[in-house]
Each structure stands twice: as C-alpha cells, then as structure tokens.
Design a protein around this motif. Structure first.
Motif, short mmCIF file in Angstrom:
data_model
loop_
_atom_site.label_atom_id
_atom_site.label_comp_id
_atom_site.label_asym_id
_atom_site.label_seq_id
_atom_site.Cartn_x
_atom_site.Cartn_y
_atom_site.Cartn_z
N TRP A 1 -3.41 8.83 3.13
CA TRP A 1 -3.76 7.91 4.20
C TRP A 1 -3.69 8.59 5.56
N ARG B 1 -0.59 -2.43 2.02
CA ARG B 1 -0.21 -2.40 0.60
C ARG B 1 0.67 -3.60 0.23
N MET C 1 -6.42 0.92 0.21
CA MET C 1 -5.07 1.45 0.37
C MET C 1 -4.32 1.57 -0.95
N PRO D 1 0.69 7.78 0.71
CA PRO D 1 0.91 7.82 2.17
C PRO D 1 0.34 9.10 2.81
N TYR E 1 -0.10 1.38 6.73
CA TYR E 1 -0.29 1.63 5.29
C TYR E 1 0.62 0.72 4.46
N HIS E 2 1.89 0.70 4.78
CA HIS E 2 2.83 -0.11 4.00
C HIS E 2 2.57 -1.60 4.17
N LEU F 1 0.93 4.90 11.67
CA LEU F 1 -0.05 4.88 10.58
C LEU F 1 0.61 4.50 9.25
N LEU F 2 1.80 5.02 9.02
CA LEU F 2 2.50 4.68 7.77
C LEU F 2 2.94 3.22 7.76
N ALA G 1 -6.98 8.62 7.81
CA ALA G 1 -6.92 7.85 9.06
C ALA G 1 -7.30 8.68 10.28
#
Length: 174
Positions: free
Chosen positions: A113, A146, A105, A110, A142-143, A138-139, A117
């Motif tokens: 990703w 990370r 990641m 973003p 991701y965050h 999904l975001l 994904a």
C-alpha cells in the motif's frame, strides 16, 4: 511538615476510595460481568483506525470513492463508504473510475500500500496528496479501510481516450 501531612492525608483518602471502589465492584460482579479490558495493542489499533477514518473523511476519499457522498453533503452511511463508483471521469487521459478501495485494500500488504499510494495515478485522483502523507497517515488509512471489510463490486475498468463509456461521466475540458 505540612507537605507530609497533606501527602499522608491524600494517600489515606486514595486508599479508602480504592477500597470502596473494589468493594462496590465486587458486590456488583454477581449482578453483571465486568466490561472487557482492552489490551494496549487493541487501544493502539483503535486509535490508528480512528485516525484513518478521520483522514479518509478529511482528505476527500469519499468524495469520489463513495457513491452519492459529495452530492449528499456526506450523508452516506459509513457501511457504504469507499466501495468505488461507476461514474467515470473523462478527459484527455481517457475515462477513469474511482476504484473500490474496500476490495482493493484486502489484496495488499501494508508495505505494498505504501508503494501504491505514492505512485502517480490518472486524473482526477489527487495522488500527490497521498504522496505527501507520512507513512503513519497512509497506514492509518490502510487499516481503516481494511477494518470496514470487503463490500460492493469492482468499479468499471479504465477506458483509453476515444472509447465510449457505458456509464455516466464527468467531462473535463481538454
């Protein structure tokens, strides 16, 4: 007429409470610093990261991408989550390994990703679960990933059918 009296009394009460709170806070300010106030952006970022944490846990990401997670009933410290695993998953497709999401990641934006994904992946990755998630979900994942920061080593590379794995594998009939 009664409504005005009640509203007026409530306003006087609230004004008095507010004054008392500010007075108490001012008297304590010499003793200790006031806690930092989060900005709206920080609050939103915290909510998004917590949503991602929840999704990563409930969608089963840790089951494969965190060593020992499934076998321990989830009793793995969060600092060790999502670092990939060297246990392979072997079937007619070859041998796949759960990648280190914390390293992966860090390399993606973003937008990248969201594309990755939703692409099909080799078994046993349930890529269709990611495909069916909203962009917001999904975001959030991701965050969250990370926010954990990079850790661990890269997982072994995919092996085509017939190649022997140097690590333990879970075999699928096929």
């Amino acid at each position: 007429m009664k409504k005005r009296i009640i509203c007026g009394s409530a306003a006087i009460l609230l004004t008095g409470l507010s004054a008392a709170m500010f007075s108490a806070a001012a008297s304590r300010s010499h003793e200790q610093a006031a806690p930092a106030i989060e900005t709206p952006r920080q609050v939103i970022e915290t909510v998004v990261v917590e949503r991602g944490r929840y999704l990563a846990r409930t969608a089963g990401c840790n089951d494969c991408h965190t060593p020992g997670y499934a076998g321990s009933g989830g009793a793995v410290p969060e600092t060790n989550w999502l670092v990939g695993d060297s246990i392979g998953w072997q079937g007619a497709w070859g041998t796949t390994y759960p990648i280190n999401l914390r390293l992966f990641m860090q390399q993606l934006t973003p937008e990248q990703w969201l594309i990755v994904a939703r692409k099909p992946a080799r078994p046993p990755m349930p890529w269709f679960a990611l495909r069916d998630m909203t962009d917001q979900d999904l975001l959030a994942i991701y965050h969250y990933v990370r926010s954990l920061g990079p850790a661990g080593e890269a997982a072994p590379s995919y092996l085509p059918p017939g190649e022997v794995s140097a690590t333990p594998v879970v075999k699928f009939p096929g």
